[in-house]
Motif scaffolding. Structure first.
Motif, short mmCIF file in Angstrom:
data_model
loop_
_atom_site.label_atom_id
_atom_site.label_comp_id
_atom_site.label_asym_id
_atom_site.label_seq_id
_atom_site.Cartn_x
_atom_site.Cartn_y
_atom_site.Cartn_z
N GLY A 41 -3.02 1.74 9.58
CA GLY A 41 -3.95 2.65 8.92
C GLY A 41 -5.28 1.98 8.63
O GLY A 41 -5.75 1.12 9.38
N THR A 47 -5.43 -6.61 1.19
CA THR A 47 -5.09 -7.97 0.79
C THR A 47 -4.30 -8.66 1.90
O THR A 47 -4.48 -9.85 2.16
N GLY A 90 0.82 -1.21 0.00
CA GLY A 90 0.00 0.00 0.00
C GLY A 90 0.84 1.25 0.00
O GLY A 90 1.62 1.49 0.93
N TRP A 119 -9.69 1.23 10.03
CA TRP A 119 -10.37 2.30 9.29
C TRP A 119 -11.49 2.88 10.15
O TRP A 119 -12.40 2.16 10.57
N VAL A 133 4.98 -1.87 -1.97
CA VAL A 133 4.34 -2.37 -3.19
C VAL A 133 2.95 -1.73 -3.29
O VAL A 133 2.18 -1.77 -2.33
N ALA A 193 -0.42 5.88 4.77
CA ALA A 193 0.22 5.12 5.85
C ALA A 193 1.52 4.46 5.38
O ALA A 193 2.55 4.52 6.07
N GLY A 197 -5.23 -0.33 2.88
CA GLY A 197 -6.56 0.26 2.89
C GLY A 197 -7.68 -0.67 3.34
O GLY A 197 -7.47 -1.80 3.80
N SER A 211 1.11 -6.43 -6.69
CA SER A 211 0.33 -6.72 -5.48
C SER A 211 0.74 -8.08 -4.93
O SER A 211 1.13 -8.97 -5.69
N ARG A 220 -1.59 6.94 -6.08
CA ARG A 220 -2.99 6.88 -6.52
C ARG A 220 -3.73 8.18 -6.20
O ARG A 220 -3.83 8.57 -5.04
N ALA A 229 -11.08 16.15 0.46
CA ALA A 229 -10.08 16.68 1.39
C ALA A 229 -9.98 15.76 2.60
O ALA A 229 -10.95 15.14 3.01
C1 LIG Z 1 -9.02 6.69 -4.00
C2 LIG Z 1 -9.26 6.99 -2.53
C3 LIG Z 1 -10.08 8.08 -2.18
C4 LIG Z 1 -10.31 8.37 -0.83
N1 LIG Z 1 -11.09 9.45 -0.53
C5 LIG Z 1 -11.30 9.78 0.76
C6 LIG Z 1 -12.07 10.95 1.10
O1 LIG Z 1 -12.58 11.66 0.24
N2 LIG Z 1 -12.24 11.24 2.42
C7 LIG Z 1 -11.68 10.47 3.40
O2 LIG Z 1 -11.85 10.77 4.58
N3 LIG Z 1 -10.95 9.37 3.11
C8 LIG Z 1 -10.73 9.01 1.82
N4 LIG Z 1 -9.98 7.89 1.51
C9 LIG Z 1 -9.38 7.13 2.64
C10 LIG Z 1 -8.16 7.85 3.19
O3 LIG Z 1 -7.20 8.01 2.19
C11 LIG Z 1 -7.61 7.03 4.36
O4 LIG Z 1 -8.62 6.89 5.35
C12 LIG Z 1 -6.43 7.59 5.09
O5 LIG Z 1 -5.70 8.53 4.39
C13 LIG Z 1 -5.50 6.47 5.59
O6 LIG Z 1 -4.65 6.08 4.56
P1 LIG Z 1 -4.15 4.61 4.24
O7 LIG Z 1 -2.81 4.79 3.63
O8 LIG Z 1 -4.30 3.72 5.42
O9 LIG Z 1 -5.18 4.07 3.16
P2 LIG Z 1 -5.43 4.53 1.61
O10 LIG Z 1 -5.25 5.99 1.45
O11 LIG Z 1 -6.73 3.91 1.24
O12 LIG Z 1 -4.21 3.82 0.84
C14 LIG Z 1 -4.17 2.43 0.60
C15 LIG Z 1 -3.34 2.20 -0.64
O13 LIG Z 1 -3.19 0.79 -0.83
C16 LIG Z 1 -3.33 0.49 -2.19
N5 LIG Z 1 -3.73 -0.91 -2.30
C17 LIG Z 1 -4.94 -1.43 -2.07
N6 LIG Z 1 -4.90 -2.76 -2.23
C18 LIG Z 1 -3.63 -3.07 -2.58
C19 LIG Z 1 -2.96 -4.29 -2.87
N7 LIG Z 1 -3.61 -5.45 -2.86
N8 LIG Z 1 -1.65 -4.24 -3.18
C20 LIG Z 1 -0.97 -3.05 -3.20
N9 LIG Z 1 -1.56 -1.87 -2.94
C21 LIG Z 1 -2.88 -1.89 -2.62
C22 LIG Z 1 -4.34 1.50 -2.69
O14 LIG Z 1 -4.25 1.67 -4.10
C23 LIG Z 1 -3.95 2.74 -1.93
O15 LIG Z 1 -2.99 3.49 -2.62
C24 LIG Z 1 -9.74 7.55 0.19
C25 LIG Z 1 -8.93 6.45 -0.16
C26 LIG Z 1 -8.69 6.17 -1.51
C27 LIG Z 1 -7.81 4.97 -1.88
#
Ligand SMILES: Cc1cc2nc3c(=O)[nH]c(=O)nc-3n(C[C@H](O)[C@H](O)[C@H](O)COP(=O)(O)OP(=O)(O)OC[C@H]3O[C@@H](n4cnc5c(N)ncnc54)[C@H](O)[C@@H]3O)c2cc1C
Length: 369
Positions: A288, A161, A8, A293, A30, A12, A157, A126, A37, A42
């Motif tokens: 994260g 996976t 991801g 979530w 990865v 995070a 996210g 992935s 992405r 916001a």
């Molecule tokens: C496209 C998108 C739009 C969002 N819009 C909002 C919003 O408008 N408001 C809000 O509050 N929160 C939103 N979120 C959630 C927010 O980004 C997160 O709650 C927060 O920033 C925590 O981030 P994170 O890195 O844990 O998760 P995320 O920001 O979701 O990042 C997870 C990453 O893992 C990647 N990923 C997923 N599966 C795999 C896999 N099998 N292998 C490799 N990579 C993988 C995804 O492409 C993504 O880049 C959104 C998330 C995404 C992906």
């Protein structure tokens, strides 16, 4: 040097990679997308998360790209304004607060650029299998060759996976909160000038904000719904469902539906929470959204990810890479903070949590304790 594979490359993942590098680990990220992405509306950096960003040397940069709202209007279903505020918006809270609201994609890009020189990034791939023994985790990828890492972190996210492979199906851990949220871009056909509008119409509602010097709109459209049947969760079926629901919205429904139909960055997902008794198993842990979530209704997803990344890296460094000790400490330190912030999403059904609750939850952890 201990190797850590992070699945991801959202927020995070790269932030963890940054701190792991600083502590002498060798992180690899990865990411399924071909590059950082984009998408999303916001997101907020609040309380102790601001300190994480400051310690990364990114506070000024984040402040420079923060959203610049002057206020918001709340509209009746026919578009008639019933309330306006120049003190707070629903998306960011009080405008005079030190908290920072940024476009999600700006933050994703910023943490990637800040880490790319010292971190191995594998885009467009992935994990497909994890096989752990006493010495490490053998990881199979969809495209690249298999490799062995000392540790694996799922920062992939809501639909992680790594969580599925190490802990089991998502259904065990996802608690549906009764609605779906879509986010997409459009030209600023409403001529909004640093001003948000919010409207509720029956079981649907939206918030619209102008971005990129008022040239674009980011539309967040929500609708109440039980978990959708599997065939409706597919990308094009879900978009069609949103288009149909928008078409029956009384104010600007036609233009909003058309924008959702055309948007290149259309995103839609359930508002749910991931709740788990344990985030770690063996050499694998979650970070994260993948582990905790809180849903967009809490406004704290990004802050939890930033703080979790800092805490996890610190625990690994303190334990000299002994993952058993480090993961146990990570869970002990993060669990109360996560619980307080997840509760924000359900405190006030259909609206944001109180200012007092947000103020308490966002700062309820000390980075140095
Ligand atoms: C496209 C998108 C739009 C969002 N819009 C909002 C919003 O408008 N408001 C809000 O509050 N929160 C939103 N979120 C959630 C927010 O980004 C997160 O709650 C927060 O920033 C925590 O981030 P994170 O890195 O844990 O998760 P995320 O920001 O979701 O990042 C997870 C990453 O893992 C990647 N990923 C997923 N599966 C795999 C896999 N099998 N292998 C490799 N990579 C993988 C995804 O492409 C993504 O880049 C959104 C998330 C995404 C992906």
């Amino acid at each position: 040097m201990q190797t850590v594979l992070i699945s991801g490359g959202g927020i995070a993942g790269p932030v963890l990679a940054y701190w792991l590098r600083r502590h002498g680990f060798a992180p690899t990220v990865v990411e399924r997308s071909p590059g950082p992405r984009p998408g999303g509306q916001a997101v907020d950096i609040r309380g102790v998360a601001l300190e994480v960003v400051e310690r990364m040397g990114l506070l000024q940069q984040a402040s420079r790209v923060r959203t610049q709202m002057r206020g918001m209007s709340i509209l009746e279903p026919d578009g008639h304004e019933v309330h306006r505020s120049t003190e707070a918006t629903f998306s960011s809270g009080r405008l005079d607060s030190e908290d920072i609201e940024v476009l999600r994609e700006d933050l994703v890009r910023m943490v990637y650029e800040h880490t790319r020189a010292g971190v191995e990034y594998l885009f467009g791939d992935s994990i497909t299998a994890l096989d752990e023994d006493e010495t490490g985790v053998r990881v199979d990828f969809a495209h690249g060759p298999s490799r062995v890492f000392d540790l694996v972190v799922g920062a992939d996210g809501l639909h992680s996976t790594v969580r599925r492979l190490a802990f089991g199906p998502e259904e065990r851990f996802a608690y549906h909160l009764g609605s779906y949220l879509s986010v997409f871009s459009a030209d600023n056909f409403l001529a909004l000038d640093d001003w948000q509008v919010w409207l509720r119409d029956g079981e649907t509602g939206f918030g619209i904000m102008p971005v990129r010097d008022n040239t674009e709109l980011r539309i967040a459209f929500g609708f109440e719904s039980a978990p959708l049947a599997h065939h409706l969760r597919d990308g094009s079926a879900l978009r069609q469902l949103v288009v149909d629901k928008l078409a029956s919205v009384r104010w600007e429904g036609t233009r909003l539906a058309e924008a959702a139909r055309k948007a290149p960055d259309f995103y839609c997902d359930a508002t749910a929470q991931i709740r788990m008794d344990q985030w770690s198993r063996g050499r694998v842990t979650l970070l994260g959204d993948a582990g905790y979530w809180p849903s967009p209704l809490s406004g704290q997803g990004t802050s939890l990810a930033l703080v979790g990344a800092h805490v996890l890296a610190g625990c690994l460094a303190q334990a000299n890479g002994d993952h058993r000790t480090a993961y146990a400490r990570y869970e002990r330190r993060m669990r109360p903070f996560v619980t307080l912030n997840q509760v924000l999403a359900t405190e006030n059904s259909g609206g944001p949590a109180s200012e007092e609750s947000v103020a308490h939850a966002k700062s309820a952890l000390s980075l140095d304790s």
